[in-house]
Write a protein that holds these residues in place. Structure first.
Motif, PDB file in Angstrom:
ATOM      1  N   PRO A  39       0.837  -1.207   0.000  1.00  0.00           N
ATOM      2  CA  PRO A  39       0.000   0.000   0.000  1.00  0.00           C
ATOM      3  C   PRO A  39       0.871   1.256   0.000  1.00  0.00           C
ATOM      4  O   PRO A  39       1.986   1.241   0.532  1.00  0.00           O
ATOM      5  CB  PRO A  39      -0.777  -0.114   1.316  1.00  0.00           C
ATOM      6  N   THR A  64      -9.613  -9.803  -1.599  1.00  0.00           N
ATOM      7  CA  THR A  64      -9.331  -8.543  -0.893  1.00  0.00           C
ATOM      8  C   THR A  64      -8.743  -8.843   0.487  1.00  0.00           C
ATOM      9  O   THR A  64      -8.904  -9.932   1.019  1.00  0.00           O
ATOM     10  CB  THR A  64     -10.597  -7.682  -0.727  1.00  0.00           C
ATOM     11  N   GLY A  87      -7.757  -4.052   5.226  1.00  0.00           N
ATOM     12  CA  GLY A  87      -6.315  -3.915   5.030  1.00  0.00           C
ATOM     13  C   GLY A  87      -5.450  -4.242   6.220  1.00  0.00           C
ATOM     14  O   GLY A  87      -4.224  -4.163   6.137  1.00  0.00           O
ATOM     15  N   ARG A 118       0.045  -1.749   6.474  1.00  0.00           N
ATOM     16  CA  ARG A 118      -1.227  -1.120   6.104  1.00  0.00           C
ATOM     17  C   ARG A 118      -1.030   0.382   6.087  1.00  0.00           C
ATOM     18  O   ARG A 118      -0.128   0.915   6.756  1.00  0.00           O
ATOM     19  CB  ARG A 118      -2.347  -1.508   7.062  1.00  0.00           C
TER      20      ARG A 118
END
Ligand SMILES: NC(=O)c1ccc[n+]([C@@H]2O[C@H](COP(=O)([O-])OP(=O)(O)OC[C@H]3O[C@@H](n4cnc5c(N)ncnc54)[C@H](OP(=O)(O)O)[C@@H]3O)[C@@H](O)[C@H]2O)c1
Length: 301
Positions: free
Chosen positions: A22, A52, A85, A91
């Motif tokens: 990310p 996901t 996440g 994250r």
């Protein structure tokens, strides 16, 4: 990086996978995650999109600070909450989705707090003043229920903890429950309030035991059963209220408060399972099968 992704084909509903790193925006930080906690609402989520990365609660260390200068610097220990996440090595969260962890609080304890702790706290607050009031907590043995039991006791209520079996109720008296009952049938009429994480017939049973002006705070639906009011359950029932609780708004102030209670040993995080996230399947199945007394927290690595 490594992460747990939604995988409906396996019993736990999660599998390890490699996913893209990310990238933080200007008002966000990148966290190296140390520990995550599991919540029923995310591990039994039927609408979760395969592939996901779920995960609401995660604690860790700031690896990249917010480029706009807001938020904590690199190296700060933080606990975070976001809609997804968290089940990953790293994250990204907004600077308003975290709290700084006091030195005396472990990553594991901190990770247990966001969803269950904030919900337990907020749901007790939603009742209003409860000093000397009779408050029933349905689902008291669970993650939210064990925090709610402690907050209702702290707030001065006479706390009745409702559990699925006497085995599941162990330890609730030490958290402040004045009575521990199996189901709702043994509960006498005249409740001032009920906090309910189970739903279905249990909610109706609590409703029908309220005294005039009483309130049921509906938090969850662990039973996954419909809650059916019969024709005479609602009209002319002396100002009873049903409040559908959902946490909205900022989290930092409440998280700071929860962390300060843990650091002063005034809040017990009730972690029943802890280990590496390689034990994820075992932990998820224990949670799904109602075999955890409180929270499961997994460490990354
Ligand atoms: N509104 C919100 O903001 C919010 C926030 C967090 C959670 N929730 C919801 O609140 C509920 C509880 O969450 P949690 O994290 O506390 O879950 P949890 O730790 O699994 O606890 C659930 C409790 O529900 C009881 N239960 C009764 N009937 C059940 C059944 N048929 N299946 C499973 N459990 C049953 C269990 O009782 P025994 O242990 O005594 O068997 C267990 O203690 C979930 O529905 C979750 O989605 C809502």
């Amino acid at each position: 990086m490594r992460a747990l992704v939604v995988d409906p084909k396996v019993p736990a509903g999660l599998s390890f996978a490699e996913v893209p790193e990310p990238t933080p925006g200007p008002h966000q930080v990148l966290i190296d995650i140390a520990a995550i906690s599991l919540n029923r609402g995310e591990v039994v989520r039927k609408e979760a999109v395969p592939g996901t990365v779920p995960g609401w609660d995660a604690s860790g260390t700031v690896a990249v600070a917010a480029s706009d200068g807001s938020g904590p610097p690199v190296g700060t220990r933080v606990v975070t909450m976001n809609k997804m996440g968290g089940f990953a090595e790293r994250r990204v969260v907004g600077v308003d989705q975290l709290s700084v962890i006091p030195e005396s609080v472990s990553f594991v304890d901190a990770a247990s707090l966001p969803v269950a702790g904030i919900t337990g706290l907020g749901a007790v607050r939603a009742i209003g003043p409860i000093v000397g009031r009779r408050v029933l907590i349905i689902g008291a043995a669970g993650g939210v229920g064990r925090f709610a039991t402690q907050f209702a006791h702290k707030a001065g209520a006479y706390v009745i903890a409702s559990v699925g079996s006497s085995e599941r109720g162990k330890g609730l008296d030490e958290l402040g429950a004045d009575e521990v009952v199996v189901g709702v049938d043994p509960v006498a009429d005249g409740l001032d309030a009920a906090l309910d994480t189970v739903g279905g017939p249990a909610l109706i049973a609590a409703w029908n035991r309220l005294r005039p002006g009483g309130i049921v705070v509906s938090i969850g639906r662990a039973a996954r059963e419909d809650t059916v009011f019969l024709a005479y359950d609602t009209p002319m029932r002396d100002n009873l209220r049903l409040l559908c609780y959902n946490h909205t708004g900022p989290i930092t102030e409440d998280l700071d408060y929860l962390l300060s209670l843990v650091s002063r040993k005034e809040l017990d995080t009730q972690i029943d399972f802890t280990g590496s996230w390689t034990k994820m399947e075992e932990a998820v199945l224990l949670l799904k099968d109602r075999k955890l007394r409180g929270k499961a927290v997994l460490t990354i690595g």
